[in-house]
Motif scaffolding. Sequence first.
Motif, short mmCIF file in Angstrom:
data_model
loop_
_atom_site.label_atom_id
_atom_site.label_comp_id
_atom_site.label_asym_id
_atom_site.label_seq_id
_atom_site.Cartn_x
_atom_site.Cartn_y
_atom_site.Cartn_z
N THR A 165 4.19 4.67 8.88
CA THR A 165 3.94 3.33 8.34
C THR A 165 5.14 2.44 8.58
OG1 THR A 165 2.65 4.43 6.61
CG2 THR A 165 3.09 2.08 6.33
N GLY A 168 0.82 -1.21 0.00
CA GLY A 168 0.00 0.00 0.00
C GLY A 168 0.85 1.26 0.00
N PHE A 169 0.33 2.33 -0.60
CA PHE A 169 1.08 3.59 -0.71
C PHE A 169 0.31 4.77 -0.11
CE2 PHE A 169 2.33 0.91 -4.40
CZ PHE A 169 3.60 0.58 -3.94
N HIS A 209 -3.53 0.45 10.30
CA HIS A 209 -2.33 -0.37 10.19
C HIS A 209 -2.02 -1.11 11.49
CE1 HIS A 209 -0.73 2.30 6.67
NE2 HIS A 209 -1.61 1.41 6.27
N HIS A 256 5.54 -0.68 1.25
CA HIS A 256 4.86 0.61 1.25
C HIS A 256 5.82 1.71 0.83
CE1 HIS A 256 6.82 1.53 5.10
NE2 HIS A 256 6.45 0.31 5.49
N HIS A 257 5.33 2.97 0.88
CA HIS A 257 6.08 4.11 0.36
C HIS A 257 7.17 4.60 1.30
CE1 HIS A 257 2.81 5.48 2.89
NE2 HIS A 257 3.39 6.65 3.02
#
Length: 824
Positions: free
Chosen positions: A409, A339-340, A391, A403-404
């Motif tokens: 995150t 996910g981003f 999350h 992820h990004h």
Amino acid sequence: MASGDDLPQHQNNVRDDGRVDVNLDSRLATTLARFVPEFKHPSGPSSIITADQDPPPEYFADSKTFLPKLNVLIQVVGSRGDVQPFIALGNELQTYGHRVRLATHNVFEDFVRKAKLEFYPIGGDPSELMAYMVKNPGLIPSMKSLREGDIQKKRTMVAEMLDGCWKSCIEPDTLTGKPFVADAIIANPPSFAHVHCAQALGVPLHLMFTMPWSATRAFPHPLANLKFGEKGVVDQGTANFVSYSIVEWMTWQGLGDVINKWRKKLDLEEIPISEGPVLAESQRIPFTYCWSPALVPKPADWPSYMDVCGFFFREAPDYTPTTELSNFLKSGPMPIYIGFGSIVIDNPEQMTATLLEAVRATGVRAIISKGWSNLGGVECENVLFLGDCPHEWLFAHVAGVIHHGGAGTTACGLLNGRPTTIVPFFGDQQFWGDMVAAAGAGPRPIPQKQLSAANLADAIRFCLTPEAAAAAGHLAAKMKSENGVATAARLFHANLPHESLRCDVLPDQPAVWQVKRGPKRLKLSKLAAGVLLDHLKIGQKSMSPHKTKSYFIENRRWDPVTATTSTLFGMATDMTKSAADIVVKPIKTYRQQSQLKRSDLEPQLTLRAAASPGPQSPPGLALPQAEPLPRQARSTRGCTGPGGAVLMAGVSGVGGFFRSFGKGFYVDMPMAAADGFRSVPRLYGEAVPERPPITDWKSGALEGGRNLVGGISGGLADLVVQPRRGAKQGGATGAAVGFGKGLVGMASKTASAAVGVVAYPGQGIYQSIRSTIRSKTRHDIATARLVEGEYLAGNGSVDTQWVLLRFDQVLSGRTERVDDGKST
């Protein structure tokens, strides 16, 4: 000091991932390297130490009974992931009894208010900011962004947010109307308004961020890509340190004029280009970095007012998965997460296809977050496209995360012991990818422009290895012993100016006023002043603002040549701008007046047309009588009409020209020369005491006299002291060098004394006049504090009679102990 001539060279070296190629052989880099302070590690050659080896300030609020209770304003610019950690901090500060307002983008109002925090909207669109950052990952604009006008849009948005940040300091709650004036500010650096708001209010500021923002030898700026040349004149540690200056200079070049224009609205002076990029360091603003010291320890060359506290984690939300999610988790092996978040991707369809191909190639099950880019739209076996899901809950049910690389995150994945692959888009994401890889908890980061199904599949396989799981588990064990939010709250309290903060009458309230009664000066809070004013114990004329923290932003000088040259250049620039205004301002005013005239005439002409008989007018219909034309529309002459406005605009330009000349020639140039001569001994290693700030005619006259006496006596003393010191250190050669230093010292110090006796009082007179003329912001602050004081005094939150008694006691010099608002 080098000019900004080399900055375009670095701007032309912006990589596709937004990082800046810093040529360490360039003139700018080598010049900046000369000003990097020397540093010796206290315990050896290592470049970093853990946070607990460098203790923070002595005072800590270990209990939740910290006094006084403050209006704490938290200013945050960024995505939901940037806002969320500060919600956790705000809730922690509430447990100390503080009133907390979080000022951020309008779209996060429900998010903030549901967490029981007060909210203030500052404007700005986080989705547009994210889209801009994806196009320009390192804050430096690409040619595509320049062509498409993105830069002007971002500058306009920044101007809007600056205004919003200032309003958040003094305006009532937009929902309840409850008055609020900030007593302390916490901010993340991209909010940009922080130090300027704190300076205008005279309150303490504490910066907090998840990305390295302070110069260090330990690692380079996350947005800098260091390029060592053949000359090799700069070592790794110095190169790391210099990279922060270069990136900050480039950022200030893009926004400095916007910030200075806004500062004028706050009655603050413009910030020189040499000071803008280093405000946090020069003002020694406390800085807390919100990452785990287990992942990135605190650099040894950061001072005690900078620290690393640990990641911010909110309490895990009460979440019940949807039936679809619950069934998917039960239907097979533990999936991976991809996910981003709030990243706005240019081509979400292509990104979706790449992710699905990598998932098929590795044979894993996957949960793909749709995010702001709305990934998905296709059916794929063993893949669930998921909407919003916390999350904290989800990462406990997956085998690895991709992820990004947002700090929050990243922290959540590591806290759950999940191997992590980071696909950085911009900002600090590459930095966190590098740190995770260095810890062995994931592969090397894959920049999003290099992402392919093949290298993503390799990254997934790496995350599923026992070695990656063990490294991630080791980090998780250390992170679970940390409490970043609680530590950050203690550091916030530790760095407050405790002596100046407390009200003399109500010690649990912050002081904002000074009242003089005979020889006594009392510090009063908004509440105490509200009660005392209401009972005529004091009058407004006897009250003056009390600053719990003062900020003096002045142009630091290195020598008389560069000092006077740069001042002359600045004066010429201001005069040129003012000369252009002589023509430009009247044209702008004429256009504005023409638009005003048309807007005033249109409704009147409509009425006149309707009142005129014609074939389209129904017989017998009574139409309204047209009003006379407004005076400004009828008159084109005199000072009240358009012609007068145009004339006054031209006069304003002429006045600005002579004002720039007068201030530059009679105030700025003498100040630059006096400070430049004063700083010369630094060039040969002599310590030069810092000059006290000049804030009014009294401080100017005092500094002029002090500098005159000290300069002449110090210059004469150098003729004797320097040769003797040199002889003791180096014999005859040392004596000769010392004699040269003595001559230079005598010449520079006496010159500073001679010029300073005029320059410093002149600067003081200018500051006094300016303070008298530009007082709107001070009036706004005073009014807002009076209103809040009246509100607090009227809501029955304090025993009025006790406040009056305590005021008399303090005036009489009695020192009864105060306990819970009662005298004992």
